[in-house]
Design an enzyme around this catalytic site. Structure first.
Site, PDB file in Angstrom:
ATOM      1  N   ASP A  61       0.856  -1.194   0.000  1.00  0.00           N
ATOM      2  CA  ASP A  61       0.000   0.000   0.000  1.00  0.00           C
ATOM      3  C   ASP A  61       0.891   1.242   0.000  1.00  0.00           C
ATOM      4  O   ASP A  61       1.719   1.421   0.897  1.00  0.00           O
ATOM      5  CB  ASP A  61      -0.886  -0.005   1.247  1.00  0.00           C
ATOM      6  N   ASP A  75       4.316   0.504  -8.033  1.00  0.00           N
ATOM      7  CA  ASP A  75       3.907   1.226  -9.239  1.00  0.00           C
ATOM      8  C   ASP A  75       3.626   2.696  -8.921  1.00  0.00           C
ATOM      9  O   ASP A  75       3.006   3.391  -9.720  1.00  0.00           O
ATOM     10  CB  ASP A  75       2.688   0.565  -9.894  1.00  0.00           C
ATOM     11  N   PHE A  92      -2.553  -6.549 -13.724  1.00  0.00           N
ATOM     12  CA  PHE A  92      -2.632  -5.121 -13.418  1.00  0.00           C
ATOM     13  C   PHE A  92      -1.384  -4.399 -13.930  1.00  0.00           C
ATOM     14  O   PHE A  92      -1.460  -3.324 -14.526  1.00  0.00           O
ATOM     15  CB  PHE A  92      -2.759  -4.938 -11.903  1.00  0.00           C
TER      16      PHE A  92
END
Length: 240
Positions: free
Chosen positions: A146, A182, A221
């Site tokens: 996260d 990312d 993803f």
């Protein structure tokens, strides 16, 4: 009386410290599918690990002496299962706090007939402190944690100086800490923390990111992000 009082006070202080530790995750009560629940019911007794105040004997746990990789926050487990299937010569321990992810991974373990995975449904910080021996791991993977992208939440990012120093103590000399994100801002944060951490060497050179190695599966993803021009940054640091 004094000894008893001091002991009680120490326990209270310890409890307070645990309570005050900023956690890097929010526990979501996701709904388990029937297949995930069935996988937990049938596979957890064979592959699940319980948080205890005792160190694992990795050779006894896996029934062999082999390099052991720890993945923190494996999500729904697809990448971890793929790595374990592709590298049967290695042992894998996965840690995930969300039960749907536990169920999803155990379902894959059953479908693929994997025997080289063990799983914790616990906080990674506590698992490291209580269960993982020092100088024992060939690698630690932290893929797409996260990012806590709002600036006021940056303190909740798991990659912090104390955390990476803790990881180093559990890695064997030459063991690798591999991170991927990312979020460019988080990648910069990771690099700053790692550059200032003792006992690590960047395998790609100072301040350099590493191209995705073949052993880290490309997620759907991530592939979609590449098509849209989004970046992904891998950092691999070796314990020295």
């Amino acid at each position: 009386m004094t000894d008893t009082h001091n002991s009680t006070q120490e326990k209270e202080n310890s409890s307070t410290n645990i309570t005050r530790r900023i956690k890097s995750f929010v526990l979501r009560q996701g709904r388990l599918s029937k297949a995930q629940q069935n996988a937990i019911d049938t596979q957890w007794p064979k592959f699940g690990l319980t948080l205890k105040d005792e160190l694992l004997d990795l050779t006894e746990l896996f029934g062999r002496d082999a390099p052991t990789i720890l993945e923190i926050g494996f999500g729904m487990g697809k990448s971890l299962a793929e790595m374990a299937e592709a590298n049967p010569q290695q042992n894998y321990i996965g840690i995930e706090v969300h039960r749907p992810g536990i169920g999803a991974l155990l379902k894959l373990v059953e479908e693929k007939g994997l025997t080289n995975i063990r799983v914790y449904n616990d906080d990674a910080i506590e698992v490291l402190e209580k269960c993982i021996p020092k100088n024992a791991l060939a690698g630690v993977y932290l893929f797409f944690p996260d990012p806590w992208h709002k600036k006021r939440h940056n303190k909740r990012r798991i990659v912090q100086p104390h955390f990476v120093e803790t990881i180093a103590t559990h890695l064997k000399p030459g063991g690798q800490f591999h991170m991927a994100t990312d979020w460019e801002d988080y990648a910069i944060h990771m690099m700053e923390v790692m550059n200032n951490a003792p006992n690590y060497n960047n395998i790609s050179g100072e301040g350099q990111y590493t191209p995705r190695p073949e052993y880290r599966p490309l997620t759907k993803f991530e592939a979609r992000g590449h098509k849209l021009g989004h970046g992904v940054w891998d950092l691999i640091f070796e314990r020295v």
